[in-house]
Design an enzyme around this catalytic site. Structure first.
Site, PDB file in Angstrom:
ATOM      1  CB  SER A 190      14.238  50.825  20.382  1.00 25.34           C
ATOM      2  OG  SER A 190      13.213  51.752  19.823  1.00 25.34           O
ATOM      3  CG  ASP A 344      17.000  57.582  16.561  1.00 23.89           C
ATOM      4  OD1 ASP A 344      15.896  57.764  16.586  1.00 23.89           O
ATOM      5  OD2 ASP A 344      17.601  56.643  17.504  1.00 23.89           O
ATOM      6  CG  HIS A 374      15.332  54.153  15.995  1.00 25.83           C
ATOM      7  ND1 HIS A 374      15.621  54.527  17.047  1.00 25.83           N
ATOM      8  CD2 HIS A 374      14.486  53.128  16.088  1.00 25.83           C
ATOM      9  CE1 HIS A 374      15.213  53.678  17.793  1.00 25.83           C
ATOM     10  NE2 HIS A 374      14.416  52.856  17.227  1.00 25.83           N
TER      11      HIS A 374
END
Ligand SMILES: *[C@@H]1O[C@H](CO)[C@@H](O)[C@H](O)[C@H]1NC(C)=O
Ligand SMILES: *[C@@H]1O[C@H](CO)[C@@H](O)[C@H](O)[C@H]1NC(C)=O
Length: 404
Positions: A190, A344, A374
Site C-alpha cells: 500500500s 481495490d 486491499h
C-alpha cells in the site's frame, strides 16, 4: 411480545444493516469480511465525529488500528530480532539464525502500509510477515518505522525510508549483518509500496550511491495522485477496508492537513496547469488492459488554470507519485513484483505501473488476485484470517525466493 422484544428486534435490524455491505460474490469468506469491515467503518465514523467535534484529528482516532495490534517483536528459535536506529530512524531487524557456511545473506528492506498516516513495523501482522520472510528466505529483513502524518507530511516519510536504505548500503553495515550488496530488495504494501517504488527510482538518480537493488516488490501500491477516477476507483469506491474516501484522505493528508485538498481530490478537480503535462503518464485508457477499462470511458481530469497553493509541486513530485516519471527513468529500474487486487481502488495504479515498466523493458511479474481485496495480506491471523491473504503471502515469499 413485550417492548423489550421489539427493542431487541430493532437493535438486531440496525446491527444487521450496519454490518451488511454488498460484497462481490467472488470474494471468499464474505461474512467474515462484512464483520471486519463493519469494525473499520465504525472506527472511521467515530473518527469523523470526533474530528467534527474538534476532539481529535481523524487519524488520531484511526491510529487505534495500529495501537490495538502492537506487539514487542522478540527473537525466537530461528530469527534474532533487534531494535536499531539507522540514521535516527527506528527499524526492527530480523536476522536468520541458521548457519550458512560463511555465505552472505539476502536482504529485504520492508516498508509497512497505512496511508503514510497509520501502521508500524511493530504491528502483529507486520512482525509476523517479516519474521516469516526472514526464516523462509534465510534473509535479513529491515522493517522501517518511518514518521507519520499528520505530525509529519511529505517528504518526511520518503526521507526516513531513503535514509535507512542509504545507511544499509554502507560497507560496515553490510558486513555487520552479513548482507550481500548484490541481493537487496525493497518491499512494501500500500503506502509502503509507494515508498518502495519511489526509493527504487531515487536510488538510480543519486550520484552518491552506486548500489543497484536486485528487486522491488510493490504490494497493492498507491502510485499516483493525479487521477482519483480510474476505473478501479470507480468500481471499488465503497469496497471494504479501503473505500475511496479513506484513500483520498490518506493522499491529501500525506501532503497537508488542509481539508480543501481532500475535497478537491474527491471531485478529481485538483489538477492544474502545473500537472497537466503529466496526465499522459496516468492515462488509463492507454495503460490498462481492455478487461479493466471495458465498462468505462476515459475523461481527462479537469484542470484549474494554476494552483497557487504550492501543494501541486508535492503532488507531482515522483517521490510521491512514482508513476509520473518518463520511460528513460523507468528503464534502469530493478525487476519488479507487483501484486494487485480486483477489489481495490489502487488496482489500476499497480496495473498501469506494470504496463509502463514492461514497455520500458523492465522484467515484471504482475500477480493479480481476481478475488483479492486491499489489505488482505495483513489479515492472516485469527479472528480475521482470510484464505486469500495467505495465498498472497505465499506468492510474495515464493517470488522473492526465486528472484532475490
Ligand atoms: C489519453 O488517451 C486517449 C486515447 O486513448 C487520448 O484521446 C487522450 O488525449 C489521452 N489523454 C491524455 C491526458 O494523455
Ligand atoms: C461510453 O461511451 C459510449 C459511446 O459514446 C456509450 O455508448 C457508453 O454508454 C459510455 N459508457 C459509459 C459507462 O459511460
Amino acid at each position: 411480545m413485550g417492548s423489550k422484544g421489539i427493542l431487541l428486534i430493532i437493535a438486531g435490524v440496525l446491527v444487521a444493516y450496519y454490518v451488511y455491505s454488498p460484497i462481490p460474490y467472488d470474494i471468499e469468506e464474505r461474512w467474515k469480511l462484512m464483520v471486519t469491515d463493519s469494525f473499520f467503518r465504525s472506527l472511521s465514523n467515530l473518527a469523523e465525529i470526533s474530528e467534527l467535534l474538534g476532539l481529535k484529528h481523524y487519524m488520531g482516532v484511526m491510529m487505534f488500528l495500529t495501537i490495538a495490534e502492537e506487539v514487542v517483536p522478540a527473537s525466537d528459535d530461528s530469527v534474532k530480532v533487534t531494535d536499531a536506529l539507522f540514521y535516527d530512524v527506528p527499524v526492527v531487524v530480523y536476522e536468520p539464525k541458521r548457519k550458512t557456511n560463511g555465505e552472505l545473506n539476502r536482504a529485504v528492506i520492508f516498508i509497512h502500509g497505512g496511508g503514510w498516516c497509520l501502521g508500524s513495523a511493530r504491528m502483529g501482522p507486520y512482525d509476523l510477515l517479516s519474521r516469516r520472510t526472514a526464516k523462509e528466505l534465510n534473509a535479513v529483513i529491515v522493517s522501517v518505522d518511518y514518521r507519520l502524518a499528520p505530525a509529519y507530511h511529505f517528504p518526511v516519510q520518503f526521507d526516513d525510508v531513503y535514509n535507512v536504505v542509504k545507511y544499509i548500503v554502507q560497507d560496515h553495515v553490510l558486513s555487520q549483518y552479513s548482507v550481500d550488496v548484490k541481493r537487496i530488495a525493497v518491499s512494501g504494501d500500500s503506502a509502503g509500496g509507494n515508498l518502495a517504488a519511489a526509493v527504487a527510482q531515487q536510488l538510480q538518480e543519486d550520484p552518491e550511491i552506486q548500489v543497484d537493488l536486485k528487486a522491488q516488490v510493490l504490494l497493492y501500491p498507491a502510485l499516483q495522485a493525479l487521477d482519483m477516477n480510474t476505473p478501479s476507483y470507480q468500481q471499488n469506491e465503497h469496497m471494504p477496508i479501503l473505500p475511496k474516501t479513506l484513500m483520498v484522505r490518506f493522499w491529501s493528508e500525506y501532503f497537508t492537513s488542509d481539508l480543501s485538498l481532500f475535497h478537491a481530490m474527491m471531485s478529481n478537480s485538483h489538477n492544474s496547469l502545473e500537472s497537466a503535462h503529466l496526465l499522459k503518464f496516468v492515462n488509463w485508457s492507454v495503460f490498462l488492459p481492455e478487461i479493466f477499462r471495458l465498462k468505462y470511458n476515459y475523461t481527462m481530469p479537469s484542470r484549474k488554470s494554476s494552483d497557487p497553493s504550492e501543494m501541486i509541486s508535492a503532488i507531482i513530485d515522483p517521490r510521491a507519485s512514482p508513476l509520473l516519471v518518463d520511460d528513460v527513468k523507468l528503464q534502469v529500474l530493478p525487476k519488479a513484483y507487483i501484486l494487485t487486487c480486483e477489489y481495490d481502488v489502487l488496482r489500476d495504479d499497480g496495473v498501469m505501473y506494470a504496463t509502463r515498466l514492461r514497455r520500458a523493458g523492465v522484467q515484471v511479474t504482475l500477480e493479480h488476485f481476481k478475488d483479492g481485496f486491499h489489505g488482505a495480506m495483513m489479515l492472516t491471523t485469527w479472528p480475521t484470517s482470510f484464505e486469500v491473504g495467505h495465498r498472497m503471502v505465499n506468492s510474495y515469499i515464493k517470488w522473492l525466493d526465486n528472484n532475490l
